[in-house]
Design a protein around this motif. Structure first.
Motif, PDB file in Angstrom:
ATOM      1  N   CYS A  57       3.245   5.588  -9.301  1.00 51.58           N
ATOM      2  CA  CYS A  57       2.092   4.692  -9.383  1.00 51.58           C
ATOM      3  C   CYS A  57       1.842   4.118  -7.996  1.00 51.58           C
ATOM      4  N   GLY A  58       0.592   4.167  -7.547  1.00 51.22           N
ATOM      5  CA  GLY A  58       0.256   3.632  -6.239  1.00 51.22           C
ATOM      6  C   GLY A  58      -0.148   2.172  -6.303  1.00 51.22           C
ATOM      7  N   LYS A  59      -0.500   1.652  -5.168  1.00 51.28           N
ATOM      8  CA  LYS A  59      -0.945   0.262  -5.061  1.00 51.28           C
ATOM      9  C   LYS A  59       0.080  -0.705  -5.638  1.00 51.28           C
ATOM     10  N   CYS A  60       1.253  -0.726  -5.029  1.00 51.88           N
ATOM     11  CA  CYS A  60       2.347  -1.554  -5.528  1.00 51.88           C
ATOM     12  C   CYS A  60       2.017  -3.038  -5.525  1.00 51.88           C
ATOM     13  N   GLY A  61       1.070  -3.438  -4.700  1.00 56.37           N
ATOM     14  CA  GLY A  61       0.744  -4.847  -4.632  1.00 56.37           C
ATOM     15  C   GLY A  61      -0.278  -5.297  -5.650  1.00 56.37           C
ATOM     16  N   SER A  62      -0.972  -4.340  -6.290  1.00 55.62           N
ATOM     17  CA  SER A  62      -2.027  -4.715  -7.228  1.00 55.62           C
ATOM     18  C   SER A  62      -1.791  -4.195  -8.641  1.00 55.62           C
ATOM     19  N   ARG A 119       0.811  -1.209   0.000  1.00 55.56           N
ATOM     20  CA  ARG A 119       0.000   0.000   0.000  1.00 55.56           C
ATOM     21  C   ARG A 119       0.846   1.260   0.000  1.00 55.56           C
ATOM     22  N   VAL A 120       1.836   1.298  -0.837  1.00 57.97           N
ATOM     23  CA  VAL A 120       2.661   2.494  -1.001  1.00 57.97           C
ATOM     24  C   VAL A 120       2.853   2.713  -2.489  1.00 57.97           C
ATOM     25  N   MET A 121       3.563   3.779  -2.850  1.00 57.49           N
ATOM     26  CA  MET A 121       3.730   4.092  -4.269  1.00 57.49           C
ATOM     27  C   MET A 121       5.168   3.873  -4.705  1.00 57.49           C
TER      28      MET A 121
END
Length: 366
Positions: A348-353, A327-329
């Motif tokens: 870009c945010g949502k590094c996990g998705s 949950r970071v960019m």
């Protein structure tokens, strides 16, 4: 005085009838409580849960109540010879925790040098015995840098596997497995028997920014690079972490060699040229030799995870938490660009998705 020894006279008396009755009753009780065990106990009656005959024909000691107090070694929950079960569900012997580690549990315990859990293996950087992989341990480490080509667990040269865990010794005049050339062709062939140039590409597939850290992304690039090039070429991801020594520029090293795409087109003349904010060609060719197609569905750009400025330094705070947090960019580059945007186009945010590509660049190996 006669020659015989006299026997002292013992005064005899008559026991009362009540005493005789008490003795008789007590005798019956004792006979009923004690049962003979041992060689002659095989015909003893067995009760529920009992094992019947006493193994070995050895007398088993009993308590005052007549219950057998010992069991055969190594047995648990078997009935005694008295017909009374001693089953408790708990082993008769308890093990003591020695504190020794359990290799493979993902924790570095005493006596272990590493433990990557399911990542341990004969080709991994952490062996099945939780020791750091090294040349001479008998395991061919694919994940090591430099990569091992063989490992015969001896220090004998000329036996097919050299002491550096290579199949052939660079400079022996023969182009061996994983070699591209042979010195002394100065300026053409490196001391590692690869052509004196650096390779780079953008990944064919897109991935989440969370890769288990820099090491996970490097492993990805190393694996993809070997599908196209010799194992002697060591690829790392063009990524920076937040730590001072984790910049992409430091991770690839510095060289005067040119950087080439799979098509042999030159992207930069050397490392300094790569980091001056302008490329000769965009890094838009994949490990498969195909041209990557721009896709702006994620973060509105043909993105590549980088966390890196055009000079190779880190965009600290925008590295997907060291490529390990969701949950970071993270900073993203554009693989169609030749200006500084090739590595630093935006965030870009949502590094996990969110999924983007990675640049894989061959690092300088001494």
């Amino acid at each position: 005085m006669s020659g015989t020894i006299g026997v002292p006279e013992v005064e005899m008396f008559e026991r009362p009838g009540c005493v005789h009755g008490l003795v008789a009753a007590l005798s019956l009780v004792l006979v009923g409580c004690f049962k003979p065990v041992g060689n002659n106990a095989s015909d003893a009656s067995t009760g529920p849960g009992s094992s019947g005959d006493t193994a070995g024909g050895t007398d088993a000691p009993t308590t005052a109540s007549g219950l057998t107090t010992t069991e055969a070694p190594g047995t648990t929950g078997e009935a005694t010879t008295t017909g009374v079960s001693t089953t408790t569900g708990v082993s008769a012997t308890s093990s003591t925790d020695t504190g020794a580690g359990d290799c493979g549990n993902g924790m570095v315990d005493p006596g272990e040098e590493c433990d990557d859990g399911e990542g341990n293996g004969p080709a991994a950087q952490c062996t099945p015995e939780c020791q750091r992989a090294k040349c001479g341990d008998g395991y061919v480490c694919d994940a090591c840098s430099p990569v091992e080509e063989c490992d015969d667990k001896n220090d004998m040269g000329g036996d097919g596997c050299e002491n550096e865990c290579t199949l052939a010794k660079c400079g022996d005049g023969k182009i061996g497995t994983n070699e591209e050339c042979e010195p002394p062709a100065l300026g053409v062939c490196s001391s590692r028997c690869t052509f004196a140039l650096q390779r780079l590409f953008v990944t064919f597939d897109k991935y989440a920014g969370v890769q288990g850290g820099l090491a996970g992304a490097d492993l990805l690039c190393r694996t993809l690079g070997r599908t196209k090039y010799t194992r002697k070429r060591e690829f790392v991801a063009w990524l920076s972490g937040d730590a001072p020594l984790e910049t992409a520029a430091m991770r690839i090293g510095s060289t005067e060699n040119a950087y080439l795409l799979p098509s042999e087109n030159v992207v930069a003349l050397n490392t300094a040229d790569l980091l001056d904010g302008s490329l000769l060609k965009p890094i838009d060719e994949t490990e498969q030799g195909t041209q990557a197609k721009p896709d702006t569905s994620n973060c509105s750009m043909a993105g590549v995870w980088t966390g890196t400025k055009s000079d190779g330094t880190s965009t600290a705070g925008a590295t997907c938490g060291g490529w390990a947090e969701q949950r970071v960019m993270g900073t993203v580059g554009n693989f169609t660009a030749t200006d500084g945007g090739w590595t630093n186009e935006g965030t870009c945010g949502k590094c996990g998705s969110e999924t983007q590509r990675f640049y894989c660049i061959e690092k300088v190996v001494p």
